[in-house]
Design a protein around this motif. Structure first.
Motif, PDB file in Angstrom:
ATOM      1  N   LEU A 111       0.855  -1.176   0.000  1.00  0.00           N
ATOM      2  CA  LEU A 111       0.000   0.000   0.000  1.00  0.00           C
ATOM      3  C   LEU A 111       0.894   1.229   0.000  1.00  0.00           C
ATOM      4  CD1 LEU A 111      -2.758   1.426   0.426  1.00  0.00           C
ATOM      5  CD2 LEU A 111      -2.335   1.199   2.873  1.00  0.00           C
ATOM      6  N   ALA A 112       0.707   2.092  -0.969  1.00  0.00           N
ATOM      7  CA  ALA A 112       1.490   3.322  -1.033  1.00  0.00           C
ATOM      8  C   ALA A 112       0.820   4.389  -0.172  1.00  0.00           C
ATOM      9  CB  ALA A 112       1.607   3.799  -2.475  1.00  0.00           C
ATOM     10  N   PHE A 113       1.621   5.181   0.528  1.00  0.00           N
ATOM     11  CA  PHE A 113       1.106   6.266   1.357  1.00  0.00           C
ATOM     12  C   PHE A 113       0.900   7.552   0.560  1.00  0.00           C
ATOM     13  CE2 PHE A 113       3.300   3.694   4.671  1.00  0.00           C
ATOM     14  CZ  PHE A 113       2.163   3.356   5.373  1.00  0.00           C
ATOM     15  N   ASP A 114       1.276   7.554  -0.693  1.00  0.00           N
ATOM     16  CA  ASP A 114       1.116   8.721  -1.560  1.00  0.00           C
ATOM     17  C   ASP A 114      -0.375   9.022  -1.706  1.00  0.00           C
ATOM     18  OD1 ASP A 114       1.049  10.644  -3.501  1.00  0.00           O
ATOM     19  OD2 ASP A 114       2.183   9.496  -4.991  1.00  0.00           O
ATOM     20  N   PRO A 115      -0.832  10.228  -1.327  1.00  0.00           N
ATOM     21  CA  PRO A 115      -2.264  10.549  -1.421  1.00  0.00           C
ATOM     22  C   PRO A 115      -2.815  10.406  -2.837  1.00  0.00           C
ATOM     23  CG  PRO A 115      -1.134  12.202  -0.113  1.00  0.00           C
ATOM     24  CD  PRO A 115      -0.070  11.317  -0.709  1.00  0.00           C
ATOM     25  N   GLY A 147      12.273  10.274  11.041  1.00  0.00           N
ATOM     26  CA  GLY A 147      11.632  11.131  10.047  1.00  0.00           C
ATOM     27  C   GLY A 147      10.383  10.470   9.493  1.00  0.00           C
ATOM     28  N   VAL A 148       9.224  10.965   9.901  1.00  0.00           N
ATOM     29  CA  VAL A 148       7.962  10.418   9.409  1.00  0.00           C
ATOM     30  C   VAL A 148       7.839  10.748   7.922  1.00  0.00           C
ATOM     31  CG1 VAL A 148       5.438  10.497   9.653  1.00  0.00           C
ATOM     32  CG2 VAL A 148       6.900  10.624  11.683  1.00  0.00           C
ATOM     33  N   SER A 149       7.453   9.763   7.142  1.00  0.00           N
ATOM     34  CA  SER A 149       7.320   9.909   5.695  1.00  0.00           C
ATOM     35  C   SER A 149       6.450  11.111   5.329  1.00  0.00           C
ATOM     36  CB  SER A 149       6.704   8.631   5.126  1.00  0.00           C
ATOM     37  OG  SER A 149       6.175   8.848   3.838  1.00  0.00           O
ATOM     38  N   ASN A 150       6.934  11.938   4.403  1.00  0.00           N
ATOM     39  CA  ASN A 150       6.143  13.078   3.938  1.00  0.00           C
ATOM     40  C   ASN A 150       4.831  12.618   3.313  1.00  0.00           C
ATOM     41  OD1 ASN A 150       8.016  14.967   4.776  1.00  0.00           O
ATOM     42  ND2 ASN A 150       9.071  15.000   2.828  1.00  0.00           N
TER      43      ASN A 150
END
Length: 169
Positions: free
Chosen positions: A23-27, A114-117
């Motif tokens: 699952l990608a976190f990219d919105p 560093g939390v993923s942007n």
């Protein structure tokens, strides 16, 4: 392994690669399909790279177990599929610093995560995330051979900005 001015140290580089679907976190990786709701576009593959460093700063030439060591670890992850983009820590540990307690140790350290942007952007309508920072101080007392009691104190700036700084003992 290294030898700096007669003091031992080591370096390790490592990496992990996975060919799975994640699952990608990219919105932008989420789409709305009429009648089916929110769907995700899977991301192929993920990686993690890391570096671990250890260097003795001081060592008693008569009792090598009495020493002061600098330790550090750095990691970089695929920010599309990992909630952590990068992390780092550094610490100093002293062992046998008191002649009456030769097996006790004391350490102090700092860590950053560093939390993923992409994760921050994905969750920003619901929750505001920030990078996590903290410091730690510990003392480990040798009671008998093979048994130690450790006290630890940490100050942590949490990822959720709504939460106060955590004091953990």
């Amino acid at each position: 392994f290294t030898d700096v001015n007669g003091l031992p140290g080591s370096h390790m580089f490592g990496g992990i690669w996975s060919t799975g679907e994640f699952l990608a976190f990219d919105p932008t990786g989420f789409v709305i399909v009429p009648g089916e709701g929110v769907q995700t576009i899977p991301q192929s593959g993920a990686y993690t790279l890391l570096y671990i460093f250890e260097q003795t700063l001081w060592m008693d030439c008569c009792q090598p177990q009495r020493n002061v060591v600098l330790l550090s670890q750095w990691g970089l992850a695929d920010s599309l599929t990992s909630p952590v983009g990068w992390s780092a820590n550094v610490g100093v540990q002293a062992t046998g610093f008191n002649a009456a307690r030769p097996h006790d140790s004391l350490g102090v350290g700092y860590f950053h995560t560093g939390v993923s942007n992409d994760l921050q952007n994905l969750l920003s309508p619901i929750i505001t995330l920030q990078d996590v920072d903290g410091v730690e101080l510990y003392y480990s007392m040798a009671v008998v051979k093979g048994f130690q009691v450790t006290t630890d104190f940490q100050v942590i700036e949490p990822a959720d900005v709504r939460n106060d700084t955590a004091l953990v003992f």
